[in-house]
Design a protein around this motif. Structure first.
Motif, PDB file in Angstrom:
ATOM      1  N   PHE A  31       0.853  -1.182   0.000  1.00  0.00           N
ATOM      2  CA  PHE A  31       0.000   0.000   0.000  1.00  0.00           C
ATOM      3  C   PHE A  31       0.889   1.232   0.000  1.00  0.00           C
ATOM      4  CE2 PHE A  31      -2.831  -3.171   1.838  1.00  0.00           C
ATOM      5  CZ  PHE A  31      -4.027  -2.908   1.193  1.00  0.00           C
ATOM      6  N   LYS A  33       2.274   4.812   0.799  1.00  0.00           N
ATOM      7  CA  LYS A  33       2.219   5.614   2.016  1.00  0.00           C
ATOM      8  C   LYS A  33       2.367   7.109   1.734  1.00  0.00           C
ATOM      9  CE  LYS A  33       2.184   1.627   3.951  1.00  0.00           C
ATOM     10  NZ  LYS A  33       3.322   1.125   4.711  1.00  0.00           N
ATOM     11  N   THR A  35       0.980  10.522  -0.335  1.00  0.00           N
ATOM     12  CA  THR A  35      -0.112  11.177  -1.056  1.00  0.00           C
ATOM     13  C   THR A  35       0.323  12.587  -1.401  1.00  0.00           C
ATOM     14  OG1 THR A  35      -1.757   9.895   0.195  1.00  0.00           O
ATOM     15  CG2 THR A  35      -2.538  11.844  -0.984  1.00  0.00           C
ATOM     16  N   LEU A  53      -2.790   0.842   9.340  1.00  0.00           N
ATOM     17  CA  LEU A  53      -3.162   1.209   7.977  1.00  0.00           C
ATOM     18  C   LEU A  53      -4.610   1.682   7.882  1.00  0.00           C
ATOM     19  CD1 LEU A  53      -2.183   1.346   5.045  1.00  0.00           C
ATOM     20  CD2 LEU A  53      -3.018  -1.005   4.755  1.00  0.00           C
ATOM     21  N   THR A  56      -4.620   5.364   9.146  1.00  0.00           N
ATOM     22  CA  THR A  56      -3.981   6.315   8.243  1.00  0.00           C
ATOM     23  C   THR A  56      -4.767   6.459   6.941  1.00  0.00           C
ATOM     24  OG1 THR A  56      -2.489   4.589   7.379  1.00  0.00           O
ATOM     25  CG2 THR A  56      -1.706   5.914   9.224  1.00  0.00           C
ATOM     26  N   GLN A  57      -5.332   5.363   6.439  1.00  0.00           N
ATOM     27  CA  GLN A  57      -6.144   5.463   5.227  1.00  0.00           C
ATOM     28  C   GLN A  57      -7.406   6.272   5.474  1.00  0.00           C
ATOM     29  OE1 GLN A  57      -6.929   1.649   3.426  1.00  0.00           O
ATOM     30  NE2 GLN A  57      -5.021   1.716   2.272  1.00  0.00           N
ATOM     31  N   SER A  61      -8.311   9.575   3.418  1.00  0.00           N
ATOM     32  CA  SER A  61      -9.574   9.584   2.680  1.00  0.00           C
ATOM     33  C   SER A  61     -10.409  10.816   3.010  1.00  0.00           C
ATOM     34  CB  SER A  61     -10.375   8.315   2.977  1.00  0.00           C
ATOM     35  OG  SER A  61      -9.708   7.172   2.476  1.00  0.00           O
TER      36      SER A  61
END
Length: 270
Positions: A31, A33, A35, A53, A56-57, A61
Motif C-alpha cells: 500500500f 504511504k 499522497t 493502515l 492512516t487510510q 480519505s
C-alpha cells in the motif's frame, strides 16, 4: 510497518516512503504511504503516513474528500503550511473520536503518525511531524528532516550526512541508502518505494518516481553500499591493546569463587 523520511533543505524537499504492510513469511501486502496534493503555481503538499493502515487510510480519505469538494476545511484553502498541518491534526482527532473506543475493546492502540511537507505560494518550504494526538512539530535549520515508522536502522546515515545545505541529489542518494539499510535489517519494510523531489519556489513536483529492484540506480546502491562499508571496515586497524591502560583493578568487579576453592580438603566449607 513502514519507513518514511523527508528532508527540507535550502534547495527544496526530498521525500521517500516504502509500501510494505502486514509483512510475514507468506503474507506481504503493498500500500502506498505517500499522497501528493499539487496545484501547479499555487501549492505542493506531500503527506506520508505510518502506523495502523486502517487509521492512516481513513485520515487520508477524509482529507481527499474535503479536497475534492474544496470546502472550507480543505487543504486547497489553507493559507499556510501551518494551517495544513493543523487540518491534518484535526482530521486525526476526528478519526480518533470515531474509532479509538472500538480499537481499545480489541486491545489495539490508536497508532498513526504523519509527515507533511511542501510549499504554498510565497511561503518557504516547510516540514512537519504530526503525531497520533494531532499535535505536531516543525523541522528547523538544525534538524531539517523527519522520519516515521521503522526509523532506527536508517537514521545513522541521515544524521551523519544531511544538513540544511545538502543538495537535492545528495539528499535523494542519502534517503535511498537510509531506506536500503532499513530494508536490510527489517522485513516489515520493502519495495516498491515512492521518491519525490521538489525544487524550492517551483510550486510543482520536479520528480515523483516509483523505485523497485529493477531500478538500476537503487540496485547499484544496494550492492555498492554494503561493499563499501565492508571495505572501510576492513581498512580500519584492529585495536592495539598494548597502548590501552592495563587492568588497574579500579573498575567494579564481582568475582564468583569456584566451589572447590571455597571448601577445605574434606569438602566442607572452611
Amino acid at each position: 510497518m513502514t519507513y518514511c523520511v523527508a528532508m527540507c533543505l535550502d534547495e527544496g524537499i526530498v521525500c521517500l516512503s516504502d509500501s510494505r504492510t502486514n509483512a510475514g513469511v507468506d503474507h506481504i501486502n503493498t500500500f502506498r504511504k505517500m499522497t501528493v496534493f499539487e496545484r501547479a503555481g499555487d501549492r505542493v503538499l506531500v503527506l506520508m503516513s505510518a502506523g495502523n493502515l486502517a487509521i492512516t487510510q481513513a485520515v487520508v480519505s477524509v482529507l481527499r474528500e474535503h479536497a475534492a469538494v474544496q470546502d472550507r476545511d480543505s487543504l486547497w484553502n489553507a493559507p499556510t503550511m501551518f494551517e495544513c498541518a493543523r487540518l491534518v491534526g484535526d482530521t486525526i482527532r476526528r478519526i480518533y473520536q470515531l474509532d479509538a473506543d472500538a480499537l481499545k475493546q480489541f486491545g489495539l492502540d490508536f497508532n498513526a503518525s504523519f509527515i507533511l511537507c511542501g510549499q504554498i505560494a510565497d511561503e518557504p518550504p516547510r516540514l512537519f511531524n504530526i503525531y497520533a494526538a494531532g499535535n505536531f512539530i516543525e523541522a528547523s535549520a538544525d534538524t531539517p528532516y523527519f522520519q516515521i515508522g521503522e526509523s532506527k536502522y536508517g537514521k545513522p546515515i541521515v544524521d551523519r550526512i544531511v544538513t540544511r545545505t545538502t543538495s537535492l541529489d545528495e539528499a535523494a542518494k542519502c534517503a535511498l541508502i537510509s531506506m536500503d539499510s532499513t530494508i536490510r535489517s527489517n522485513l516489515s519494510v520493502g519495495l516498491p518505494l515512492d521518491l519525490l523531489v521538489y525544487r524550492r519556489d517551483e510550486l510543482r513536483v520536479a520528480r515523483h518516481l516509483s523505485v523497485d529492484w529493477d531500478n538500476p540506480y537503487f540496485d547499484m546502491i544496494h550492492k555498492e553500499w554494503g561493499a563499501s562499508l565492508r571495505k572501510v571496515f576492513n581498512a580500519l586497524p584492529n585495536p592495539d591493546w598494548t597502548v590501552w591502560p592495563g587492568d588497574t583493578g579500579t573498575l567494579p568487579r564481582i568475582e564468583v569463587v569456584a566451589p572447590s576453592a571455597a571448601r577445605g580438603g574434606n569438602g566442607k566449607p572452611t
